[in-house]
Design a protein around this motif. Structure first.
Motif, PDB file in Angstrom:
ATOM      1  N   ASP A 208      14.587  27.656  51.642  1.00 25.10           N
ATOM      2  CA  ASP A 208      14.794  26.342  52.258  1.00 25.10           C
ATOM      3  C   ASP A 208      13.609  25.423  51.971  1.00 25.10           C
ATOM      4  O   ASP A 208      12.461  25.864  51.911  1.00 25.10           O
ATOM      5  N   LEU A 230      23.120  20.096  48.487  1.00 29.08           N
ATOM      6  CA  LEU A 230      22.936  19.562  49.833  1.00 29.08           C
ATOM      7  C   LEU A 230      21.600  19.997  50.430  1.00 29.08           C
ATOM      8  O   LEU A 230      20.950  19.235  51.161  1.00 29.08           O
ATOM      9  N   GLY A 231      21.161  21.207  50.115  1.00 28.31           N
ATOM     10  CA  GLY A 231      19.896  21.702  50.636  1.00 28.31           C
ATOM     11  C   GLY A 231      18.677  20.987  50.089  1.00 28.31           C
ATOM     12  O   GLY A 231      17.562  21.204  50.574  1.00 28.31           O
ATOM     13  N   GLN A 235      18.013  20.885  55.707  1.00 30.27           N
ATOM     14  CA  GLN A 235      18.231  22.320  55.835  1.00 30.27           C
ATOM     15  C   GLN A 235      19.677  22.615  56.222  1.00 30.27           C
ATOM     16  O   GLN A 235      20.265  21.927  57.068  1.00 30.27           O
ATOM     17  N   ILE A 236      20.258  23.646  55.597  1.00 33.00           N
ATOM     18  CA  ILE A 236      21.622  24.063  55.901  1.00 33.00           C
ATOM     19  C   ILE A 236      21.558  25.433  56.560  1.00 33.00           C
ATOM     20  O   ILE A 236      21.205  26.423  55.919  1.00 33.00           O
ATOM     21  N   ASN A 239      24.661  28.568  55.958  1.00 33.76           N
ATOM     22  CA  ASN A 239      25.271  28.021  54.746  1.00 33.76           C
ATOM     23  C   ASN A 239      26.728  28.472  54.666  1.00 33.76           C
ATOM     24  O   ASN A 239      27.085  29.412  53.971  1.00 33.76           O
ATOM     25  N   ASN A 243      29.908  24.324  58.039  1.00 32.13           N
ATOM     26  CA  ASN A 243      28.649  23.668  58.393  1.00 32.13           C
ATOM     27  C   ASN A 243      28.249  22.649  57.340  1.00 32.13           C
ATOM     28  O   ASN A 243      27.708  21.580  57.669  1.00 32.13           O
ATOM     29  N   ARG A 244      28.506  22.946  56.101  1.00 36.16           N
ATOM     30  CA  ARG A 244      28.219  21.986  55.037  1.00 36.16           C
ATOM     31  C   ARG A 244      29.048  20.719  55.234  1.00 36.16           C
ATOM     32  O   ARG A 244      28.554  19.606  55.033  1.00 36.16           O
ATOM     33  N   ILE A 247      27.492  18.657  58.075  1.00 35.56           N
ATOM     34  CA  ILE A 247      26.297  17.918  57.636  1.00 35.56           C
ATOM     35  C   ILE A 247      26.697  16.716  56.796  1.00 35.56           C
ATOM     36  O   ILE A 247      26.161  15.611  56.955  1.00 35.56           O
ATOM     37  N   TYR A 248      27.648  16.917  55.907  1.00 39.58           N
ATOM     38  CA  TYR A 248      28.124  15.809  55.078  1.00 39.58           C
ATOM     39  C   TYR A 248      28.684  14.677  55.943  1.00 39.58           C
ATOM     40  O   TYR A 248      28.343  13.502  55.756  1.00 39.58           O
TER      41      TYR A 248
END
Length: 298
Positions: A208, A230-231, A235-236, A239, A243-244, A247-248
């Protein structure tokens, strides 16, 4: 298209041919002809089209160029707005206002094009390994992603510092900086923060980048971040595809403003998210999980 020979053979063209009659069931001269059945099955390679797209398509070059040109057009706006900051609030431990401006880049497939390394893996049927990767980095032959040199010059002309946060190991720092300088970037010795960089008062989880982003944020207001995953921006954890997506959705307004994503179909954290981040699984098992993730309808 299949062509029929006349009953009389041309001796100058084909010696010893027989005067076979044309079969009644033969297709017409302009009838479509099916391709012959393959004599051997060639295993599919997940990366073949992806690597070829990066290396041969003008669409890939145009996509990179337009990304960096659009970001250049936003620089003055970002500088003028003293509240503008590209670090997620959870990764900033101090106020950004009043700090000198900086831009953060990922390195691989964001600044440097490593598609020859991916092409070698594709041709050999292999997968990423640290030894071959380090050998490639030490060749120092990666080229610049289209548009990045012009953007970097525009940023530095405005007094903006450039930093490069990479998951290349810290012992590859010299080779990386030499490669970056070799393609025309003006890179300072302390501008590269590789995997293994020690950051006080911050716990880094594996590869990370959050601690290294925080380190830059302690002294700089980060105007923009550039990456292919994305990372590279936040922080993801965990993963997972869900969750991605979360975050998006939470940062949609930042893309094309503070966060700039370069296209990279050859690898990325999106891929292991599809097989529970478990590279210990056999390759066929990982491929099966990816096939299961295919959507046949919206």
């Amino acid at each position: 298209m299949r062509l029929s020979f006349a009953p009389l053979c041309l001796a100058l063209v084909l010696a010893g041919c027989q005067h076979d009659a044309v079969r009644a069931d033969a297709p017409a001269a302009d009838a479509p002809v099916s391709a012959p059945a393959p004599t051997a099955t060639v295993p599919a390679d997940d990366n073949l089209n992806a690597v070829l797209w990066m290396q041969t398509s003008v669409e890939y070059r145009a996509n990179s160029l337009q990304t960096y040109r659009a970001a250049t057009a936003q620089l003055d706006r970002a500088l003028k707005d003293k509240t503008w900051d590209a670090l997620d609030p959870v990764e900033r431990s101090n106020p950004a206002r009043g700090l000198p401006p900086a831009v953060i880049f990922d390195v691989d497939e964001t600044v440097l094009d490593n598609s020859p390394y991916q092409a070698r893996l594709t041709q050999a049927g292999g997968e990423f390994n640290e030894a071959e990767w380090a050998a490639w980095v030490n060749e120092r032959k990666a080229t610049a992603i289209p548009g990045v040199l012009e953007f970097a010059k525009a940023a530095q002309a405005r007094g903006i510092a450039l930093f490069f946060i990479s998951n290349r190991a810290v012992d590859l720092k010299d080779a990386t900086i030499a490669n970056l300088r070799g393609v025309g970037l003006n890179v300072k010795d302390d501008a590269f923060l590789g995997l293994g960089t020690v950051v006080q008062d911050c716990d880094q989880d594996g590869s990370d980048k959050n601690c290294r982003r925080q380190l830059i944020g302690r002294k700089y207001r980060v105007l923009m971040q550039f990456g292919d995953q994305l990372g590279d921006f936040v922080q993801i954890a965990p993963n997972t595809p869900d969750n991605r997506g979360t975050i998006y959705n939470a940062h949609q307004d930042w893309f094309g403003q503070r966060w700039w994503v370069l296209a990279n179909p050859t690898y990325g954290s999106w891929e292991p998210a599809l097989f529970d981040n478990n590279y210990r699984q056999p390759r066929d098992a990982r491929r099966a999980a990816k096939r299961e993730a295919l959507r046949l309808a919206h």
